[in-house]
Design an enzyme around this catalytic site. Structure first.
Site, mmCIF file in Angstrom:
data_model
loop_
_atom_site.group_PDB
_atom_site.id
_atom_site.type_symbol
_atom_site.label_atom_id
_atom_site.label_comp_id
_atom_site.label_asym_id
_atom_site.label_seq_id
_atom_site.Cartn_x
_atom_site.Cartn_y
_atom_site.Cartn_z
ATOM 1 N N LYS A 22 -18.671 3.564 16.810
ATOM 2 C CA LYS A 22 -17.207 3.644 16.695
ATOM 3 C C LYS A 22 -16.557 2.273 16.867
ATOM 4 O O LYS A 22 -15.709 1.880 16.077
ATOM 5 C CB LYS A 22 -16.668 4.616 17.752
ATOM 6 C CG LYS A 22 -15.184 4.527 17.991
ATOM 7 C CD LYS A 22 -14.785 5.391 19.167
ATOM 8 C CE LYS A 22 -13.502 5.019 19.849
ATOM 9 N NZ LYS A 22 -13.347 3.694 20.364
ATOM 10 N N ASN A 23 -16.959 1.555 17.914
ATOM 11 C CA ASN A 23 -16.251 0.310 18.206
ATOM 12 C C ASN A 23 -16.554 -0.793 17.196
ATOM 13 O O ASN A 23 -15.771 -1.730 17.064
ATOM 14 C CB ASN A 23 -16.544 -0.151 19.639
ATOM 15 C CG ASN A 23 -15.828 0.723 20.654
ATOM 16 O OD1 ASN A 23 -14.938 1.504 20.300
ATOM 17 N ND2 ASN A 23 -16.199 0.608 21.922
ATOM 18 N N CYS A 117 2.363 1.692 28.443
ATOM 19 C CA CYS A 117 1.290 1.373 29.377
ATOM 20 C C CYS A 117 0.197 0.512 28.766
ATOM 21 O O CYS A 117 -0.495 -0.211 29.466
ATOM 22 C CB CYS A 117 0.676 2.666 29.916
ATOM 23 S SG CYS A 117 -0.079 3.647 28.652
ATOM 24 N N ARG A 122 -3.571 -2.260 29.661
ATOM 25 C CA ARG A 122 -4.495 -2.764 28.634
ATOM 26 C C ARG A 122 -3.783 -3.848 27.838
ATOM 27 O O ARG A 122 -3.391 -3.644 26.685
ATOM 28 C CB ARG A 122 -4.961 -1.616 27.722
ATOM 29 C CG ARG A 122 -5.766 -0.577 28.468
ATOM 30 C CD ARG A 122 -6.430 0.401 27.535
ATOM 31 N NE ARG A 122 -7.529 -0.202 26.800
ATOM 32 C CZ ARG A 122 -8.356 0.482 26.023
ATOM 33 N NH1 ARG A 122 -8.214 1.782 25.882
ATOM 34 N NH2 ARG A 122 -9.343 -0.119 25.370
ATOM 35 N N ASP A 305 -17.824 1.966 29.354
ATOM 36 C CA ASP A 305 -17.649 3.195 28.571
ATOM 37 C C ASP A 305 -18.710 4.252 28.890
ATOM 38 O O ASP A 305 -18.650 5.375 28.379
ATOM 39 C CB ASP A 305 -17.640 2.884 27.064
ATOM 40 C CG ASP A 305 -16.348 2.181 26.651
ATOM 41 O OD1 ASP A 305 -15.436 2.052 27.488
ATOM 42 O OD2 ASP A 305 -16.262 1.757 25.478
ATOM 43 N N ARG A 397 -12.092 11.959 18.816
ATOM 44 C CA ARG A 397 -11.792 10.587 18.384
ATOM 45 C C ARG A 397 -13.061 9.753 18.284
ATOM 46 O O ARG A 397 -13.120 8.803 17.507
ATOM 47 C CB ARG A 397 -10.871 9.904 19.405
ATOM 48 C CG ARG A 397 -9.407 10.149 19.220
ATOM 49 C CD ARG A 397 -8.630 9.174 20.072
ATOM 50 N NE ARG A 397 -9.273 7.867 20.001
ATOM 51 C CZ ARG A 397 -9.361 6.998 20.995
ATOM 52 N NH1 ARG A 397 -8.843 7.280 22.160
ATOM 53 N NH2 ARG A 397 -9.955 5.831 20.838
HETATM 54 C C1 UD1 Z 1 -13.278 -2.618 24.107
HETATM 55 C C2 UD1 Z 1 -13.694 -1.218 23.762
HETATM 56 C C3 UD1 Z 1 -13.514 -0.302 24.956
HETATM 57 C C4 UD1 Z 1 -14.271 -0.858 26.166
HETATM 58 C C5 UD1 Z 1 -13.881 -2.300 26.412
HETATM 59 C C6 UD1 Z 1 -14.712 -2.962 27.489
HETATM 60 C C7 UD1 Z 1 -13.157 -1.179 21.411
HETATM 61 C C8 UD1 Z 1 -12.333 -0.629 20.331
HETATM 62 N N1 UD1 Z 1 -12.904 -0.777 22.636
HETATM 63 O O1 UD1 Z 1 -11.889 -2.554 24.439
HETATM 64 O O2 UD1 Z 1 -14.012 0.987 24.612
HETATM 65 O O3 UD1 Z 1 -13.943 -0.099 27.307
HETATM 66 O O4 UD1 Z 1 -14.053 -3.093 25.217
HETATM 67 O O5 UD1 Z 1 -16.061 -2.951 27.135
HETATM 68 O O6 UD1 Z 1 -14.085 -1.934 21.166
HETATM 69 N N2 UD1 Z 1 -7.836 -8.048 28.951
HETATM 70 C C9 UD1 Z 1 -6.770 -8.842 29.270
HETATM 71 N N3 UD1 Z 1 -6.042 -9.373 28.229
HETATM 72 C C10 UD1 Z 1 -6.351 -9.134 26.937
HETATM 73 C C11 UD1 Z 1 -7.440 -8.315 26.621
HETATM 74 C C12 UD1 Z 1 -8.171 -7.774 27.663
HETATM 75 O O7 UD1 Z 1 -6.466 -9.077 30.427
HETATM 76 O O8 UD1 Z 1 -5.658 -9.664 26.052
HETATM 77 C C13 UD1 Z 1 -8.623 -7.447 30.036
HETATM 78 C C14 UD1 Z 1 -8.509 -5.929 30.056
HETATM 79 O O9 UD1 Z 1 -7.383 -5.501 30.817
HETATM 80 C C15 UD1 Z 1 -9.830 -5.526 30.680
HETATM 81 C C16 UD1 Z 1 -10.808 -6.613 30.199
HETATM 82 O O10 UD1 Z 1 -9.999 -7.696 29.774
HETATM 83 O O11 UD1 Z 1 -9.735 -5.596 32.077
HETATM 84 C C17 UD1 Z 1 -11.734 -6.215 29.085
HETATM 85 O O12 UD1 Z 1 -10.987 -5.730 27.992
HETATM 86 P P1 UD1 Z 1 -11.498 -5.850 26.479
HETATM 87 O O13 UD1 Z 1 -12.922 -6.285 26.440
HETATM 88 O O14 UD1 Z 1 -10.511 -6.657 25.722
HETATM 89 O O15 UD1 Z 1 -11.387 -4.362 25.992
HETATM 90 P P2 UD1 Z 1 -11.028 -3.859 24.538
HETATM 91 O O16 UD1 Z 1 -11.542 -4.837 23.528
HETATM 92 O O17 UD1 Z 1 -9.602 -3.461 24.461
#
Ligand code: UD1
Length: 419
Positions: A22-23, A117, A122, A305, A397
């Protein structure tokens, strides 16, 4: 509205085939609009998030049709609308990849993002910081992110925190920037590598994906490509944990065993027998397992996850386990639901203390999000009696035909309309 009804206590036996990731899919489908040609993407999971992205791309003017239920043909040779503010876009968080793809190709994007939120717990500040570093002007108002640039210029970007989404988004945009971009402290997740491989098939020049330094030499144009998505590490892990908890012998097929190392090490420590093959892992479990401590981390650490599913498993293991969630600050909302099933868990900030019980007991629970829903299924399969899981739109999803796959393993699980 539908619900899943599970009569627990059946051992699981047989083979389960894992779908595409999915990701990876939710990054690679938006990336295809950068091609200016035809991309054929295969091994896509047949799930709601993919359907939402298909509909989004069609509305943006990129013809996106199913060749079969796991293959999309995406034609981005015509005019693409760089303003993606439709309802489908707000439905999935990964719509943020449209930003990097549109900025890269058109130097212009307006994309609606999930509101409220999502900007709080996030955030996407690292994505936006990366776009700015490449020379883009960024404006965020009313839940719409607008990006524009005369041109993008490659630069060195140090990620303050390891972020999968920001790493992929910066790779997308910088693939068509002038000069070379270097991402330091990049995420190393398998779907970062998969997206880089797809971009390279389209003519991009990306080196180092899978390490913490990625170098992207910008190119003027990309072209169409055919690509097969990698297997879903989290879906595979969910079935492995389900088999470990319910007991039995299950071969999880069509996977990359290396991607499962953090989980297989933990399950082995708990007393599960594991047999690895080139593209499968066999789980042999008595169902009576020892406690363990888990700390979630970015890849190759234990994936966040799989944290809810693992907590479900630990809640019926022998002894006291400690789970530490290092990635998200609030990922224990599902614990109240597990308590309905008899789990003994206390949560203090990012740490969950789990006192294993002999057996969970069936109850009515709700899927509070995608992986929380998976945790309810894992728990329900081994619980005594009947577990009813509502709010399963979240599970749909991200999991393809989950009740069919589990039924084939001998589980008693059915989907029914809610009363
Ligand atoms: C992706 C995955 C999600 C998984 C996560 C962590 C997808 C579509 N989703 O989410 O299922 O749980 O990786 O493995 O691939 N952060 C910031 N600022 C940012 C972006 C992230 O502070 O701009 C922080 C987040 O709050 C979190 C951490 O970084 O604490 C990791 O987030 P991130 O790896 O970006 O998660 P996603 O890519 O959104």
């Amino acid at each position: 509205m539908e619900k899943l009804v599970i009569t627990g206590g059946k051992r699981l036996n047989g083979e389960v085939f894992i779908s595409g990731a999915k990701n990876a899919a939710v990054a690679i489908i938006p990336a295809a609009i950068m091609a200016g040609g035809i991309c054929v993407i295969d091994n896509l999971p047949n799930i709601e998030d993919v359907a939402s992205l298909r509909s989004t791309l069609n509305k943006m003017g990129a013809g996106c049709e199913y060749a079969d239920k796991h293959t999309l043909k995406i034609d981005s040779s015509g005019d693409i609308n760089t303003c993606a503010v439709f309802e489908e876009v707000r439905k999935i968080r990964a719509s943020y990849y449209l930003l990097g793809a549109l900025l890269g190709r058109y130097k212009n994007a307006a994309v609606a993002l999930p509101g409220g939120c999502n900007f709080g717990t996030r955030p996407i500040d690292l994505h936006l910081k990366g776009f700015r570093a490449l020379g883009a002007k960024v404006e965020v108002s009313n839940g719409i992110v607008k990006l524009s640039a005369e041109k993008l210029i490659g630069t060195q970007i140090y990620m303050d925190q390891v972020s999968v989404g920001a790493t992929i988004n910066i790779m997308l945009a910088s693939s068509m920037a002038e000069g070379t971009t270097i991402i330091e402290n990049a995420a190393k997740e398998p779907h970062v590598v998969d997206t880089a491989n797809f971009l390279n098939m389209m003519g991009a020049n990306i080196k180092g994906a899978g390490t913490d330094i990625i170098r992207i030499r910008g190119v003027k144009e990309l072209h169409g490509a055919e690509y097969t998505i990698i297997p879903d590490q989290i879906e595979a892990g969910t079935y492995m944990i389900a088999a470990a908890m319910a007991g039995g012998e299950v071969t999880v097929k069509n996977i990359i065993p290396k991607h499962m190392d953090s989980l297989t090490a933990k399950l082995a420590e708990m007393g599960v027998n594991i047999e690895k093959d080139d593209d499968s892992i066999k789980i042999i479990s008595s169902g009576a397992l020892n406690c363990a401590n888990i700390k979630t981390m970015s890849y190759p650490g234990f994936p966040t996850d799989l944290q809810p599913q693992m907590t479900a498993l630990l809640s019926a293991c022998n002894g006291i386990s400690v789970v530490t969630e290092n990635v998200w600050d609030n990922r224990y909302q599902y614990v109240d639901e597990l308590r309905q099933l008899g789990a003994k868990i206390t949560v203090e900030s990012r740490v969950a203390l789990i006192e294993g019980v002999k057996k969970l007991k069936g109850a009515k629970v709700s899927a509070t999000d995608l992986r929380a829903g998976a945790a309810m299924i894992v728990a329900g399969l081994s619980a005594e009696g009947v577990t009813e899981i509502s709010n399963i739109k979240y599970i749909d999803r991200g999991y393809e035909e989950i009740e069919e796959k589990l039924s084939n393993l001998g589980a008693d699980i059915i989907r029914v309309d809610e009363d």
